[in-house]
Design a protein around this motif. Structure first.
Motif, PDB file in Angstrom:
ATOM      1  N   ALA A   1       1.276  -0.928   0.033  1.00 58.06           N
ATOM      2  CA  ALA A   1       0.124  -0.190  -0.268  1.00 58.06           C
ATOM      3  C   ALA A   1       1.017   1.454   0.075  1.00 58.06           C
ATOM      4  O   ALA A   1       1.009   2.092  -0.433  1.00 58.06           O
TER       5      ALA A   1
ATOM      6  N   ARG B   1      -2.894  -1.330  -5.148  1.00 55.71           N
ATOM      7  CA  ARG B   1      -4.107  -0.813  -5.203  1.00 55.71           C
ATOM      8  C   ARG B   1      -4.523  -2.448  -5.590  1.00 55.71           C
ATOM      9  O   ARG B   1      -4.126  -2.983  -6.641  1.00 55.71           O
ATOM     10  N   LYS B   2      -5.192  -2.969  -4.379  1.00 53.87           N
ATOM     11  CA  LYS B   2      -6.456  -4.077  -5.069  1.00 53.87           C
ATOM     12  C   LYS B   2      -7.744  -3.856  -5.974  1.00 53.87           C
ATOM     13  O   LYS B   2      -7.376  -2.675  -6.418  1.00 53.87           O
TER      14      LYS B   2
ATOM     15  N   ARG C   1      -3.263  -0.530 -13.789  1.00 51.54           N
ATOM     16  CA  ARG C   1      -4.105   0.084 -13.082  1.00 51.54           C
ATOM     17  C   ARG C   1      -5.230   0.366 -14.604  1.00 51.54           C
ATOM     18  O   ARG C   1      -5.477   1.456 -14.771  1.00 51.54           O
TER      19      ARG C   1
END
Length: 377
Positions: free
Chosen positions: A319, A324-325, A362
């Motif tokens: 983190a 991030r997830k 992402r």
């Protein structure tokens, strides 16, 4: 062929590319313990006193071009520091090998040799003169397949083994293996270093052991050699024998004997882990804070997602690095991210404060992150 109910090893990450395809050969998780009623894997775990003097590490490294070590003086020097290990819990039992590495009776071996005794079993050691002692488990590191025992009698009167450096090894250099194959104590075989820096994932009893930077040797090692010594011609410990490859028989089941492909954990990796186990009882590997799931290339192609590692959770160090997830890690230290084992290997070969360079995607946008490993809580 999978022997003990363990899943076949996942495709090896990039260090494992150095581990060649064995054709019809199988990696037998050299689980050196002859564990009764539990061991089944693609790798057959092959590898199932007294005094404070230290076995002399005197002598020069093996001469280049020497075909074999002079095994007689090596055996005379090293065998007093080598032990045969018996572990038992209930109806399950196994045997393996180990060596006294520190005064007070501290013995280095493979985790798979003694894992059957963890949580309520018993362990004993037999010295080269036939005498025995009870032993306790000081600490275990299943990830690297290492463990440390402590003999109840302190191994009094027996020497500690001299320690060498695996960083000094060269392909073709002669080596000697010592241990208890098939329970035959004080067995000595010789060979050469066949290759260096292999990555060998070994499926175990509910865990995968990661042999990182492993030494490949053609010195004969068999079930029971696990945890035993691989030494140079000066009798110095350079590796801990841990696994072998076998050839499937007519029904596709791997045989249990040596075919000249054995693997040992390098002492430069094993010693600091052993020191940590003796000091704290735990291996102390750092953490990334990542939980990831592999995205197979076929799935990536079908869904349009990038191939790599899907981030299920990003906590702590991950983190802080900005992950991030839902992110997809596509590169780890400049190499394609193809297996979650790459993350594991990165933590096994580094310390808290070291970094891992990651590239990720992402929502279709690429990004880079420097993840700083943190001490495990």
């Amino acid at each position: 062929m999978v022997q003990a109910g363990s899943p076949p090893p996942a495709p090896a990450p990039e260090p494992a590319r150095s581990l060649p395809r064995l054709g019809r050969r199988q990696l037998v998780p050299a689980l050196a313990g002859l564990v009764v009623g539990a061991l089944v894997t693609v790798l057959i775990f092959v590898l199932a006193r007294r005094g404070d003097s230290t076995a002399s590490a005197a002598g020069s490294p093996a001469d280049r071009g020497t075909a074999m070590c002079a095994a007689v003086p090596v055996a005379e020097q090293v065998l007093p520091a080598v032990v045969t290990i018996s572990a038992q819990r209930g109806a399950q039992a196994g045997t393996g090998s180990g060596q006294v590495i520190r005064q007070g009776g501290y013995i280095l071996t493979n985790d798979h040799v003694i894992s059957v005794a963890a949580g309520g079993g018993t362990v004993s050691v037999q010295y080269s003169d036939g005498s025995t002692s009870a032993a306790t488990i000081v600490g275990r590191d299943p990830s690297t397949d290492l463990a440390v025992l402590k003999a109840a009698d302190g191994a009094e009167g027996f020497p500690t083994i001299g320690l060498g450096s695996s960083a000094d090894l060269e392909v073709g250099q002669p080596v000697v293996a010592l241990g208890a194959p098939l329970g035959l104590s004080s067995t000595v075989t010789s060979g050469i270093v066949s290759a260096l820096d292999r990555y060998v994932p070994v499926p175990g009893d509910g865990v995968t052991h990661h042999l990182v930077g492993a030494i490949q040797t053609d010195a004969a090692i068999n079930p029971g050699n696990s945890g035993g010594a691989l030494v140079d011609c000066a009798g110095r410990l350079v590796g801990v024998n841990a696994a072998i490859a076998t050839v499937p028989n007519a029904v596709g089941v791997g045989g249990g004997g040596s075919v000249g492909l054995g693997f040992a954990i390098p002492i430069d990796l094993a010693k600091p882990i052993a020191d940590q186990l003796i000091a704290t009882g735990k291996p102390g590997h750092p953490t990334t804070g990542l939980q990831v799931q592999e995205i197979p290339p076929a799935v990536a192609k079908a869904t349009g997602a990038p191939a790599g590692l899907f981030v299920l959770a990003a906590e702590g160090p991950a983190a802080k690095a900005g992950l991030r997830k839902g992110d997809v890690i596509t590169e780890i230290d400049g190499k394609p991210a193809v297996s979650s084992e790459q993350i594991v290997v990165a933590t096994l070969t580094r310390a808290a404060g070291d970094t891992i360079e990651l590239r990720y995607q992402r929502a279709g946008t690429a990004g880079d992150a420097t993840l700083t490993l943190a001490a495990a809580q």
